[in-house]
Design a protein around this motif. Structure first.
Motif, short mmCIF file in Angstrom:
data_model
loop_
_atom_site.label_atom_id
_atom_site.label_comp_id
_atom_site.label_asym_id
_atom_site.label_seq_id
_atom_site.Cartn_x
_atom_site.Cartn_y
_atom_site.Cartn_z
N ASP A 246 14.42 -25.14 24.28
CA ASP A 246 13.22 -25.92 23.96
C ASP A 246 12.07 -25.07 23.44
O ASP A 246 11.02 -25.61 23.08
CB ASP A 246 12.74 -26.69 25.21
N LEU A 247 12.23 -23.76 23.42
CA LEU A 247 11.16 -22.89 22.95
C LEU A 247 10.99 -23.03 21.44
O LEU A 247 11.94 -22.84 20.69
CB LEU A 247 11.49 -21.43 23.31
N VAL A 248 9.79 -23.38 20.99
CA VAL A 248 9.56 -23.63 19.56
C VAL A 248 8.62 -22.60 18.92
O VAL A 248 8.53 -22.53 17.69
CB VAL A 248 8.99 -25.05 19.32
N SER A 249 7.94 -21.80 19.75
CA SER A 249 6.99 -20.84 19.18
C SER A 249 6.73 -19.70 20.15
O SER A 249 6.62 -19.91 21.36
CB SER A 249 5.66 -21.56 18.87
N VAL A 250 6.68 -18.47 19.60
CA VAL A 250 6.27 -17.30 20.39
C VAL A 250 5.24 -16.53 19.56
O VAL A 250 5.49 -16.20 18.40
CB VAL A 250 7.45 -16.38 20.72
N THR A 251 4.10 -16.26 20.17
CA THR A 251 3.05 -15.45 19.55
C THR A 251 2.90 -14.16 20.33
O THR A 251 2.72 -14.19 21.54
CB THR A 251 1.71 -16.21 19.52
N VAL A 252 3.00 -13.04 19.63
CA VAL A 252 2.90 -11.72 20.27
C VAL A 252 1.62 -11.03 19.80
O VAL A 252 1.30 -11.03 18.60
CB VAL A 252 4.13 -10.85 19.94
N ALA A 253 0.90 -10.44 20.74
CA ALA A 253 -0.28 -9.63 20.44
C ALA A 253 0.06 -8.17 20.72
O ALA A 253 0.50 -7.84 21.84
CB ALA A 253 -1.46 -10.07 21.30
N HIS A 254 -0.10 -7.32 19.71
CA HIS A 254 0.32 -5.92 19.88
C HIS A 254 -0.49 -5.05 18.91
O HIS A 254 -0.86 -5.49 17.83
CB HIS A 254 1.81 -5.79 19.57
N LEU A 287 2.72 -15.27 24.10
CA LEU A 287 2.45 -16.67 24.43
C LEU A 287 3.66 -17.49 23.99
O LEU A 287 4.05 -17.48 22.82
CB LEU A 287 1.20 -17.16 23.69
N PHE A 288 4.27 -18.20 24.94
CA PHE A 288 5.45 -19.02 24.69
C PHE A 288 5.04 -20.50 24.69
O PHE A 288 4.31 -20.93 25.59
CB PHE A 288 6.51 -18.81 25.78
N ILE A 289 5.53 -21.26 23.71
CA ILE A 289 5.26 -22.70 23.68
C ILE A 289 6.59 -23.45 23.55
O ILE A 289 7.34 -23.23 22.60
CB ILE A 289 4.32 -23.09 22.51
N GLU A 290 6.86 -24.32 24.53
CA GLU A 290 8.05 -25.15 24.52
C GLU A 290 7.69 -26.58 24.14
O GLU A 290 6.57 -27.03 24.39
CB GLU A 290 8.70 -25.18 25.91
N HIS A 291 8.64 -27.27 23.54
CA HIS A 291 8.48 -28.70 23.26
C HIS A 291 9.45 -29.44 24.16
O HIS A 291 10.65 -29.52 23.89
CB HIS A 291 8.78 -28.99 21.79
N LYS A 292 8.91 -29.98 25.27
CA LYS A 292 9.74 -30.64 26.27
C LYS A 292 9.19 -32.03 26.57
O LYS A 292 7.99 -32.17 26.81
CB LYS A 292 9.79 -29.82 27.57
#
Length: 313
Positions: A246-254, A287-292
């Motif tokens: 269900d994970l639709v987006s991951v944003t990484v800060a580095h 930051l993980f965003i799921e669509h559930k």
């Protein structure tokens, strides 16, 4: 400055207390985009990486220090992700026809056969400028890391020109340094990860004292539907099939755009649970965003919660 490069759009904002020659900077940026395209593009048969892909033998081949450095970074992410992230996935991507307007589901036998053609372990770093295929049919796709490298390369051009305040964005991948002329910080919008929409999910207020890159990978833009099931372009190199979580987006800060680019793809491939464990173990702010159940659900890695220089609203 804005325009088109690498199959997408770019936007560059910058300012300087000292006088600058914008035309000179524009020429340098354009030249760098051209150089990177000839080096890293998988869509150009004359690019360095495609010349390497077209050679069907196991002899050492010179590709230059930049590509070798990217492969070394990718190999470390590949290992840390348990093999989910893999630069040699190109034959599998081609099999699913994600590089065309009409992707399709291949038969299981074809997937199994193609899996024999991929594997980061089959790509050997000979030295700082040479790579070697252990398996002649191996092909390397740099798209999951090249944009991060391009962001860093353009930022380097600006810094060479004495610019200390900038925002460099290529296809949604970006890096900032410094602040706006009125001393306010750069503010970045993170898109709501839903197909067919362009709405605001989060706003990130960037640090003014240190450079920081923000890279997002998602399954919500490139996919196809078949018999009521959705197939994302994010392929798990371990199975040969698109991810089904269900994970639709991951944003990484580095601080490093290259690391951020590779890790955003790797964590998206892993899914929320495995991705969070890996991000925490590897100290990756994500930051993980799921669509559930028709709702967007957020999760943050411990390193992101600890990143005090970044404000997320």
């Amino acid at each position: 400055m804005q325009g088109f490069a690498q199959g997408t759009s770019y936007h560059i904002s910058f300012w300087s207390e000292a006088p600058i020659n914008k035309e000179e900077i524009k020429a340098a940026v354009d030249s760098e985009f051209g150089r990177l395209d000839l080096l890293l593009s998988n869509y150009r048969p004359d690019s360095t990486i495609e010349q390497f892909n077209q050679v069907k033998n196991t002899e050492s081949r010179e590709v230059g220090s930049e590509i070798v450095s990217l492969v070394r970074t990718a190999a470390a992410v590949h290992k840390a992700s348990g093999g989910c992230y893999d630069l040699t996935i190109k034959p599998l991507f081609d099999l699913w026809k994600f590089n065309t307007d009409k992707p399709q589901i291949p038969d299981q036998a074809a997937v199994r056969q193609t899996l024999n053609l991929i594997g980061m372990d089959e790509l050997e770093v000979v030295d700082d400028t040479h790579l070697r295929k252990k398996q002649p049919g191996l092909q390397v796709d740099l798209s999951s890391i090249a944009q991060g490298y391009s962001v860093e390369s353009i930022a380097r051009i600006l810094e060479q020109k004495g610019i200390r305040h900038y925002l460099v964005e290529i296809g949604g991948e970006l890096k900032t340094r410094g602040h706006k002329p009125d001393s306010r910080p750069w503010r970045i919008a993170v898109e709501k990860p839903l197909p067919g929409e362009q709405m605001l999910q989060k706003v990130m207020t960037m640090p003014t004292e240190t450079p920081l890159a923000i890279m997002t990978s998602g399954t919500y833009r490139h996919y196809f539907d078949d018999s009521g099931k959705r197939y994302s372009h994010i392929l798990d190199a371990r199975t040969g099939y698109p991810v089904t979580h269900d994970l639709v987006s991951v944003t990484v800060a580095h601080a490093d755009p290259i690391q951020a680019d590779a890790w955003s793809t790797a964590l998206l491939c892993l899914g929320r649970e495995e991705g969070l464990r890996t991000a925490n173990a590897q100290a990756i702010p994500a930051l993980f965003i799921e669509h559930k159940n028709n709702q967007l659900v957020e999760s943050r890695s411990d390193p992101l919660n600890a990143l005090t220089v970044l404000t997320i609203e």
